[in-house]
Structures are given as structure tokens and as C-alpha cells.
Design a protein around this motif. Structure first.
Motif, short mmCIF file in Angstrom:
data_model
loop_
_atom_site.label_atom_id
_atom_site.label_comp_id
_atom_site.label_asym_id
_atom_site.label_seq_id
_atom_site.Cartn_x
_atom_site.Cartn_y
_atom_site.Cartn_z
N MET A 48 -5.42 4.04 -4.60
CA MET A 48 -6.56 3.65 -4.31
C MET A 48 -7.32 4.75 -3.48
O MET A 48 -8.57 4.87 -3.55
CB MET A 48 -6.55 2.47 -3.00
CG MET A 48 -6.38 1.12 -3.90
SD MET A 48 -6.51 -0.23 -2.89
CE MET A 48 -5.04 -0.31 -1.82
N ILE A 49 -6.71 5.57 -2.63
CA ILE A 49 -7.06 6.82 -2.01
C ILE A 49 -7.81 7.77 -3.02
O ILE A 49 -8.80 8.37 -2.85
CB ILE A 49 -6.07 7.40 -1.20
CG1 ILE A 49 -5.51 6.43 -0.13
CG2 ILE A 49 -6.68 8.78 -0.58
CD1 ILE A 49 -4.51 6.93 0.97
N ALA A 50 -7.03 7.89 -4.28
CA ALA A 50 -7.45 8.77 -5.24
C ALA A 50 -8.70 8.26 -5.75
O ALA A 50 -9.18 9.25 -6.47
CB ALA A 50 -6.47 8.88 -6.34
N GLY A 51 -8.79 6.79 -5.91
CA GLY A 51 -10.04 6.34 -6.55
C GLY A 51 -9.71 5.79 -8.13
O GLY A 51 -10.37 5.60 -8.65
N LEU A 52 -8.42 5.98 -8.18
CA LEU A 52 -7.91 5.56 -9.59
C LEU A 52 -7.76 3.72 -9.70
O LEU A 52 -7.75 3.55 -10.87
CB LEU A 52 -6.47 6.04 -10.14
CG LEU A 52 -6.70 7.70 -10.11
CD1 LEU A 52 -5.29 8.34 -10.27
CD2 LEU A 52 -7.47 8.21 -11.37
N GLU A 53 -7.64 3.14 -8.63
CA GLU A 53 -7.61 1.88 -8.47
C GLU A 53 -8.79 1.53 -7.48
O GLU A 53 -9.05 2.24 -6.63
CB GLU A 53 -6.19 1.43 -7.84
CG GLU A 53 -4.98 1.56 -8.48
CD GLU A 53 -4.86 0.81 -9.58
OE1 GLU A 53 -5.58 -0.38 -9.69
OE2 GLU A 53 -3.85 0.91 -10.56
#
Lengths: 357, 304
Positions: A48-53
């Protein structure tokens, strides 16, 4: 480099709630390790931090920017994946320079940057090779290199060492620790291995079922675990847990179980007063047993001789316990030995809430 | 015979029946056809009565304008349909490679045309293209436009058969591309997102290059198939108007049944066979090269 804050973070997959309400602050330049058993939500949090979720609810703040709805590329981060995620059709140099080429950096600068990073990672000789022509350790280093050339504000690691064999893992762990000293950036590292967590993290966040069980420095977590789960998770070999009763005899509180009574220091008396005459769970680290006369007589059921140390499996209060002792000569199974436990080294937990007392 | 050599023989023993069938069903007709291509042979004659003319049939073909045109139509047809189908099929796969509710139903619908018998496809399209009662012209006319001479004008007829073929065979490329896409390493694509690749850049720099081996084989398979197409065009235009849609397999059919020149038809078939063999060998060699490359990489990996 800004600090990162997770505020009331929530993640649902359809009707299944994985993370309910996660709050976490990561200071500028801190190496944060998210650790926990599989399914605890640590990878989901990282992704989520990465933006993948996608984020179901709450905010991810990097500095004073809410990035929770932004594309990964807008978040200024680099990531190292568990399976390295190298581009199979590009050689090492192309893999490492992909982000820079997308950013339309000029060719000469790209080349210098890639060469620089390749040199620090011992990859110079392999720049022309495709990932399939590299060993596991080399691929791992390329993945690191690809993140490093980016010079991003935040580095994310998703179990980057778990595909390596034990020896290489130790080596890479040391290299990672050195790297994090050299480049002071925000690093968020996910692992299920508490040894990695302890050795790498400035801050360790222990998670279970999508909740943070405790966050703190490695030492805090080891010395003052907030609950039974953290106590059992951190430290190797794992902590022994025994059932006992808290009783007062002659003005001294002690934890009394089947066949043992460990007097507790007076300093803890006031905080434990409320739990007097109640059942508690007693936690003793294997290293808290000291061999010496006048202690508890305990049988050696199994002896694991590692060298300087031995791990003995014994029995206390009807439970199996592990004892870690320094050894010169291997201790044989079948012997009976005497061990003492200092009262200030034991941990007490409420049997219902499992919170440390 | 020793046990070891018996063991070595066993697989061939099991293969023998299939080999025999193959010899009779494939090699015998091919040899027969090659022999026939050297004859001046009328269907009313038995093969033994036909006159041996050597390479005359072949020479005749090369100076035959109709044959040359037919060869041209075939090449044009194959090039056009395969190009369009590749673009559409791969594009659709890229578009539908996502997890949205109902996507599996949609995917199934997309591959339906491929499962219909070519004759039926031909009939279906012929009705739809019908100048007065066909759905296309009826619709056009209801909107106030003129009807289009779908099958009666040379260029339109070519376009019409191309459309029908594209309709039927795009799904083939679609399902193969989709399978290739879904077997791509998910983390490499995620890594490219983190590296800053936009949707298009992901497709261009990561997805397509990784799909390439599958796409090349798909392309060659479709190319081979498109050289052999017969039924759809036979039913729709029977090669007309003029020679505008007379692809090679139709020409062969006509030469044999209408012009009653079995020798010449056999010579044409041989030429088509040679073209297909070249394509098949290309694919074979490509696959071999891929295998060799994979083996070499494995060897390197074990070494390091």
C-alpha cells in the motif's frame, strides 16, 4: 527526506478485512522493519505504501503529502522485490537504468550513475549479462542496484533475502546494513525473519492479524515486550512460557508454579499488587537460565551442541523448556543440572489479554 | 537381442502403427501429387494413361497471369489479415487482461467465432453482405446511405473476405496473447510501475518484449493457416468478382474441377506446399533456437 506516517490505514479485499486501523510513524532516515508471521498484513502494508495495492481507508503521508491515491511513480520510492522482479529481457545495465531512461535523463549521466552503483555492488563485470545468466546472489544485487540508482527518497524491501540460501543471506544482510548506514534514507523492510529484523532495523514493528503488536527499537522489543506474542516472536531460541501463580511470601512476591518458585524484585511489587494470588503466564528467555548450585534441578532431555553455546531441552512445571548455556564441552542428554533464574529477567503476562504485566 | 537394445526399440515399436498410417495418409498422397504434377492428366483418364510432360506444368504456371494474380491475392490476403488480426488480437488481450467482474464471460464470448465451422462462417457473412436483405446494407439504407457492393465489386469483395477472416481468427491470437500475458511475471510489471512506467510504457517496454516468443509462433501459425484458407471465400465469393478474391487454394480447386487440369493443379499445390514448408521450417528453427538459448542459460546458471 520526509518522514512517513500511516494514519488509520485500512485494507479490505472484498468482504475480508485484512488491516483494520493501522497507525505508524516512521522518522526521517529511519530503517523500519515490519515483521510478523505470514498473513499478518506486513506485505500488504508495504504494497500500500508502494502504491501497488489500493488503500481502502485512511492516509499514507510522505512528508505533508497524502500519497494514498497517487500512482507508484508519483511517490518517489524504489522497491526491491522478493523474487527480484528483474526484467528478463534486459541486461543488467538496462535493468538498472530503466527508471532513469523513463525519466529521460541524459545518456552520459545514466551511464555514470549505473557504473557507480554497479561498482559498489561488485556488478561491473556483469553489466552486459541478462538476469537468467546470473546467480541468485547476483540477481539480488542487481535488484538492489536498480533501487539505488534511482536515488529515491524511500526504499521499500519486500522480503528481499528470503530466496537466498542461509550463507548468502547472512552476507547480504551485512551488505544491506552497511548500505543503510552509507545512504541515510527512509527504508521500510518487510520480513518474517526476526533475526533480520533485529539486525537491520532502527525500529521494529511487530504485526499480527493486521494489527501492530508493538513498535520500538530492537532492544526495547527484546527487553520489554509489550505482550506475549512479541515476547515469543522476538529472540532466538524463543522464550519459554510457563503457567504460574503470583503469591506473596514473607513480603516478597514470587511466581510459583509446579516445582518452582521464582522470587521477583521488590521494584515490580507495586505494579503487580493487583495480580496477587492470580494465575499468570511466566516468560523466561532460554538465555536467562544460569547454571549454578542451589538452583532448580532440571533434567537434560536433549542437548543441541552448537559450539560456544548449547541449547538444552529440559522440563519445568510439566512444560518443555529451552535453555541456552555457554559450553566448552558438550553436555550429554540424560544428565541432571541445576539452573537459577533471576527474578528481574522474567516476563509476566496476563493469561487472558496476554499483555505484559 | 540384448535387453538394453530391446528397451531402446520399444518406443519405436509403439510409434510404428502411427508411422504406418502417416506413411499412407500423408507421404503416399504427397508423392502421388508430386508425380501427378509431371503429367498432363485429365480426370477422365486413369493416372497410368496420362502423358508424362516433365516440368511443363511448372513452366506454364510461371507464365500464367491468372496464377500469378492468384498468388498475389493469396500473399496480399495473408499479409493483410494476419497484420490486422495481430494488432486486434494483441490489443484486445492487453485490454481484457484485468480482473473485472464478468470478464471471464466476455473472454468466452470473444473466442466463440473461432469455434464455428468455416462453411457456416462463409454462409453467415454472405447473408449479412447480401446487397438487399443483408444486415449491413439494410442498416446503411435505413440511415439514408447507399448500399455497398460488398461482394460484387472487386476491392469491396477483397475487403469483405478480409473482414470475415479477421472476425473468425482474431480470437485465436487473442487467446494465445492473453495466455502469454497472464503468465508474465507479475512482479516485473509491478517493478516497472515503481520505476515510473506509464500504462503504455509498461506495454511497450515490458509486456510486449516478454510476450514476443509467443507472438512470433502465433504469427507463423496464423500465416500458415491463412495461406490455406478456402471454405469461407469459396462460399462467399467463389474467388470473384473477376479474380479479386481468388486465393491459391481456390485456384487449385478450380483448375482441378473446372479446367480439368489435374497435373497443373498438382503443380500449384506443390508450390503452395513449398511456401508452407518454408514457413513451418522458420517456426521450427525459431523454436529450436529458443530451446537452445534456454538450455545455454540453464547451463550458465548452474555454473555460476
Amino acid at each position: 527526506m520526509p518522514d512517513i506516517r500511516l494514519q488509520n490505514l485500512r485494507k479490505d479485499y472484498g468482504a475480508v478485512n485484512v488491516i483494520e486501523n493501522l497507525n505508524l510513524d516512521m522518522a526521517d532516515g529511519e530503517f523500519t522493519v515490519l515483521v510478523g508471521p505470514s498473513g499478518c498484513g506486513k506485505s500488504t502494508t508495504l504494497r500500500m505504501i508502494a502504491g501497488l495495492e489500493s488503500v481502502t481507508g485512511g492516509q499514507i503521508m510522505i512528508g505533508d503529502r497524502d500519497v494514498s491515491k497517487l500512482e507508484p511513480k508519483e511517490r518517489d520510492l524504489a522497491m526491491v522485490f522478493q523474487d527480484y522482479a528483474l526484467y528478463p529481457h534486459m541486461n543488467v545495465a538496462k535493468n538498472m537504468s530503466f527508471a532513469l531512461r523513463l525519466a529521460r535523463m541524459n545518456k552520459a549521466d545514466i551511464e555514470t550513475r549505473v557504473k557507480e552503483v554497479a561498482a559498489t555492488l561488485d556488478l561491473t563485470a556483469y553489466l552486459d549479462r541478462k538476469p537468467a545468466e546470473l546467480s541468485g546472489g547476483q540477481r539480488q544485487r542487481v535488484a538492489m542496484g536498480r533501487a539505488l540508482v534511482r536515488d529515491a527518497g524511500t526504499f521499500l524491501f519486500d522480503e528481499p533475502l528470503s530466496n537466498l540460501d542461509a550463507k548468502l543471506r547472512g552476507q547480504m544482510r551485512a551488505e544491506l546494513a552497511l548500505m543503510s548506514q552509507r545512504i541515510k534514507k527512509n527504508m521500510i523492510y518487510v520480513t518474517h525473519d526476526q533475526v533480520e529484523a533485529m539486525t537491520l532495523g532502527d525500529k521494529i514493528v511487530v504485526m499480527k492479524f493486521g494489527e501492530i503488536m508493538q513498535a520500538g527499537t530492537p532492544e526495547e522489543l527484546y527487553r520489554n515486550p509489550a505482550n506475549k506474542f512479541v515476547a515469543g516472536f522476538i529472540g532466538s531460541p524463543t522464550m519459554n512460557f510457563l503457567s504460574a501463580e503470583l503469591i506473596e511470601e514473607g513480603g516478597t512476591l514470587s511466581a510459583k508454579g509446579d516445582g518452582f518458585a521464582i522470587p521477583l524484585p521488590d521494584a515490580r511489587k507495586s505494579s503487580l499488587q493487583a495480580h496477587k494470588d492470580r494465575q499468570i503466564h511466566l516468560g523466561i528467555r532460554p538465555s536467562s537460565f544460569a547454571e549454578g548450585p542451589g538452583g532448580l534441578k532440571m533434567p537434560v532431555i536433549l542437548s543441541e551442541y552448537i559450539g560456544a553455546q548449547s541449547v538444552l531441552i529440559s522440563e519445568l512445571g510439566g512444560e518443555r523448556v529451552a535453555i541456552e548455556v555457554n559450553t566448552v564441552v558438550p553436555i550429554r542428554a540424560g544428565e541432571e543440572r541445576e539452573f537459577t533464574v533471576q527474578g528481574d529477567e522474567v516476563h509476566l503476562f496476563d493469561p487472558k489479554t496476554e499483555i505484559a504485566l | 537381442m540384448s535387453i538394453a537394445s530391446t528397451n531402446r526399440m520399444t518406443p519405436y515399436l509403439f510409434l510404428a502403427p502411427a508411422g504406418l498410417v502417416l506413411a499412407f495418409a500423408l507421404f503416399y498422397p504427397i508423392c502421388y501429387m508430386i508425380y501427378a504434377s509431371f503429367l498432363d492428366w485429365n480426370p477422365s483418364q486413369r493416372i497410368g494413361e496420362a502423358e508424362f510432360v516433365g516440368l511443363r506444368n511448372y513452366f506454364k504456371l510461371f507464365s500464367d497471369d491468372a496464377f500469378r494474380e492468384s498468388m498475389g491475392v493469396t500473399l496480399k490476403f495473408a499479409a493483410v489479415v494476419v497484420t490486422i488480426e495481430m494488432f486486434l488480437g494483441v490489443g484486445l488481450a492487453l485490454l481484457l487482461d484485468r480482473n473485472i467482474r464478468g470478464m471471464s464471460v466476455l473472454r468466452t464470448l470473444f473466442i466463440l467465432p473461432m469455434m464455428i465451422a468455416p462453411i457456416v462462417v462463409g454462409l453467415m457473412w454472405r447473408y449479412m453482405y447480401h446487397p438487399t436483405v443483408g444486415i449491413f446494407n439494410k442498416t446503411l439504407k435505413s440511415w439514408g446511405f447507399d448500399g455497398i457492393p460488398w461482394l460484387s465489386d472487386g476491392s469491396w469483395a477483397f475487403a469483405s473476405v478480409v473482414i470475415a477472416d479477421v472476425w473468425q481468427w482474431t480470437p485465436f491470437i487473442f487467446i494465445l496473447s492473453l495466455a502469454a500475458l497472464q503468465s508474465l511475471p507479475a512482479s516485473a510489471i509491478e517493478a516497472s510501475r515503481i520505476d515510473g512506467a506509464s500504462g503504455w510504457q509498461q506495454i511497450l517496454y515490458i509486456k510486449l518484449p516478454l510476450m514476443l516468443p509467443v507472438l512470433i509462433v502465433t504469427l507463423l501459425l496464423r500465416l500458415i493457416d491463412s495461406f490455406k484458407v478456402l471454405e469461407v471465400i469459396l462460399v462467399m465469393t467463389n474467388g470473384g468478382p473477376g479474380l479479386s478474391t481468388e486465393i491459391l487454394s481456390l485456384r487449385i480447386n478450380r483448375t482441378a474441377s473446372e479446367f480439368r487440369e489435374l497435373g497443373e493443379a498438382a503443380a500449384m499445390s506443390n508450390l503452395l506446399l513449398i511456401v508452407l514448408l518454408i514457413l513451418t521450417f522458420t517456426m521450427f528453427i525459431y523454436n529450436k533456437a529458443q530451446d537452445a538459448r534456454a538450455a545455454r542459460l540453464r547451463a550458465v546458471e548452474e555454473e555460476v
